[in-house]
Design an enzyme around this catalytic site. Structure first.
Site, mmCIF file in Angstrom:
data_model
loop_
_atom_site.group_PDB
_atom_site.id
_atom_site.type_symbol
_atom_site.label_atom_id
_atom_site.label_comp_id
_atom_site.label_asym_id
_atom_site.label_seq_id
_atom_site.Cartn_x
_atom_site.Cartn_y
_atom_site.Cartn_z
ATOM 1 N N CYS A 128 0.872 -1.182 0.000
ATOM 2 C CA CYS A 128 0.000 0.000 0.000
ATOM 3 C C CYS A 128 0.904 1.227 0.000
ATOM 4 O O CYS A 128 1.007 1.939 1.005
ATOM 5 C CB CYS A 128 -0.915 0.004 1.212
ATOM 6 N N ALA A 129 1.544 1.486 -1.122
ATOM 7 C CA ALA A 129 2.664 2.421 -1.155
ATOM 8 C C ALA A 129 2.269 3.881 -1.029
ATOM 9 O O ALA A 129 3.069 4.706 -0.586
ATOM 10 C CB ALA A 129 3.462 2.213 -2.449
ATOM 11 N N GLY B 152 4.717 6.933 -1.603
ATOM 12 C CA GLY B 152 6.055 6.374 -1.665
ATOM 13 C C GLY B 152 7.035 6.805 -0.597
ATOM 14 O O GLY B 152 8.241 6.577 -0.761
ATOM 15 N N GLY B 153 6.555 7.393 0.508
ATOM 16 C CA GLY B 153 7.483 7.805 1.547
ATOM 17 C C GLY B 153 8.258 6.638 2.132
ATOM 18 O O GLY B 153 9.496 6.661 2.193
ATOM 19 N N LYS B 154 7.559 5.602 2.531
ATOM 20 C CA LYS B 154 8.227 4.426 3.098
ATOM 21 C C LYS B 154 8.876 3.585 1.998
ATOM 22 O O LYS B 154 9.885 2.924 2.236
ATOM 23 C CB LYS B 154 7.224 3.613 3.910
ATOM 24 N N ASP C 105 -4.982 -3.094 -7.267
ATOM 25 C CA ASP C 105 -5.763 -3.380 -6.059
ATOM 26 C C ASP C 105 -5.495 -4.834 -5.707
ATOM 27 O O ASP C 105 -5.988 -5.749 -6.371
ATOM 28 C CB ASP C 105 -7.251 -3.146 -6.315
ATOM 29 N N CYS D 33 -0.830 3.832 11.404
ATOM 30 C CA CYS D 33 -0.669 5.046 12.201
ATOM 31 C C CYS D 33 -1.937 5.256 13.022
ATOM 32 O O CYS D 33 -2.478 6.349 13.104
ATOM 33 C CB CYS D 33 -0.349 6.257 11.326
#
Length: 457
Positions: free
Chosen positions: A269-270, A273-275, A320, A392
């Site tokens: 679940c990008a 794209g931070g992680k 998906d 989170c």
């Protein structure tokens, strides 16, 4: 710009922009950060006006509950009967009166009335004027509902959170911890950078210091560097491509994943794209990081961000995973990250609008989605490989409960305790359960939950 009666109306550009962003958040469901960035890119404002617009947007969203409580005492019309345009304008004015000492009450009322005249008939401007003048006169001394009449209602109003959420935290955490959490949620986070492994945090801090930019290291992530008082544009001028903006708690997810250099890694679940980028950095940009998300627009933002960092090992693909997997995911992965869609209750410091969008039913609905995603990810992990689940959220039903249900259904997976796998600075955040958990009121971090699960060989 002319008012509806033809006379010239001088409007504050910062307040007008803030009003438009608040409407985008309320009417269209936009994220405040994205809507604000988009509008700031469209309109040329001075740096003080940019700062004011940002303060107004986030301040109004953060204190919306208290603002509505005060406005409701002085409006002759029920707030529920007002258009969102008028209500947002009232909130904008009330925030300046109640929370911004540097803005004179008279100026807050006047600029709100002038903004009303650009869009509404004169009687609406008169209504805005009357309500905000009453707020300026009596609002600062208004007390929240007495705690004796109901602690949840008292805290919901005074600390600007939905009552159902306050009730839930009171039940789970107790009064003292809940009060601390609500206060922490209303404290804006500082700008945090994730520094590239090369040149490293100390070298970047020295480079920024030479340019007169103050920084301080994070307490937990060895790549975290805070830059209070700075903005990203200025930081990019001084050190292009050497960092990316990422909250310190979010950096801990990549550190917990500890992906192998040269391996195959899937970010299920990008998002933007931070992680994903952090995974590629930790792998020395060797191997493959496949970044999937069903929102192609968010992936495009991710492509642009990672291109700026010069990372070559990431491949983006819109998909998906609950419907069908792309061909690139046909072979098993050494590590799979499920950074699951969640309530977002751990990031209310930076995304205050989230609290007003959730309903009491949402956590259970999201837990079902999280369980499905974790199940879909499990079969993509090779024997001996790693499955990392992160949210989170601060709610157990989205965190420990989801992992427990997964392990009950998948005997081929087990918890891999994180204490021996993360850098020493991160170990104080690892619980006896082996999970990594952060809290705003305890650690001055966003609230995150991370579980590392190993597939038995």
């Amino acid at each position: 710009m002319a008012g509806l009666k033809g006379r010239p109306v001088k409007v504050s550009p910062a307040r007008r922009l803030a009003w438009s962003v608040l409407l985008a958040v309320s009417e269209k469901g936009d994220r405040a950060e994205a809507a604000l960035s988009r509008r700031l890119a469209q309109i040329r404002l001075s740096q003080p006006d940019r700062a004011l617009a940002s303060e107004l947007v986030y301040g109004v969203l953060r204190w919306q509950g208290w603002l509505d409580y005060v406005l409701g005492r002085f409006s002759r019309r029920p707030l529920a009967g007002l258009s969102i345009e008028v209500l947002s304008l009232l909130r904008l004015g009330a925030y300046q009166i109640l929370r911004l000492d540097r803005v004179p009450d008279r100026a807050a009322v006047h600029t709100s009335v002038e903004l009303a005249r650009t869009r509404f008939p004169e009687w609406t401007a008169g209504f805005v004027n009357a309500v905000l003048r009453a707020v300026a006169e009596k609002g600062p001394g208004l007390a929240p509902p007495p705690a004796g009449d109901g602690l949840a209602a008292h805290l919901a109003a005074s600390q600007s959170h939905p009552a159902w959420l306050v009730e839930r935290w009171l039940e789970e955490l107790g009064e003292e911890e809940t009060r601390a959490l609500l206060a922490a949620n209303n404290t804006p986070p500082g700008l945090c950078l994730r520094v590239r492994l090369e040149p490293g945090r100390e070298a970047l801090a020295a480079r920024l210091a030479e340019a007169g930019l103050e920084t301080r290291p994070g307490l937990y992530s060895p790549q975290a560097l805070y830059a209070p008082g700075s903005n990203l544009e200025r930081l990019e001028e001084v050190a292009p491509g050497l960092f990316t903006a990422q909250a310190e708690a979010a950096q801990l997810v990549g550190l917990a994943a500890a992906p192998p250099a040269g391996g195959r890694v899937l970010d299920l679940c990008a998002g933007v794209g931070g992680k994903t980028g952090h995974l590629a950095e930790l792998m020395a940009d060797r191997g493959l990081v496949l970044a999937l998300d069903k929102d192609a627009g968010r992936l495009e933002v991710g492509r642009e961000r990672l291109a700026r960092l010069g990372l070559k090992s990431v491949r983006f693909q819109a998909a998906d995973v609950l419907q069908a997997l792309p061909p690139e995911a046909s072979e098993p992965f050494d590590a799979v990250l499920v950074d699951a869609p969640c309530s977002g209750l751990g990031v209310l410091r930076g995304r205050p609008e989230v609290r007003w969008r959730l309903s009491p039913q949402d956590p259970a609905r999201l837990a079902r989605l999280q369980t499905a995603l974790l199940g879909a990810a499990a079969d993509l992990v090779r024997p001996g490989g790693t499955l990392v689940y992160a949210t989170c959220s601060l709610l157990g039903e989205e965190n420990q409960a989801v992992v427990s249900a997964f392990l009950a259904a998948r005997a081929d997976f087990e918890v891999e305790p994180l204490a021996d796998l993360v850098p020493p600075s991160v170990r104080p955040l690892v619980q006896e359960s082996g999970f990594l958990v952060t809290w705003p009121q305890r650690h001055d971090l966003d609230g995150f939950f991370v579980a590392r699960l190993k597939r038995r060989s």
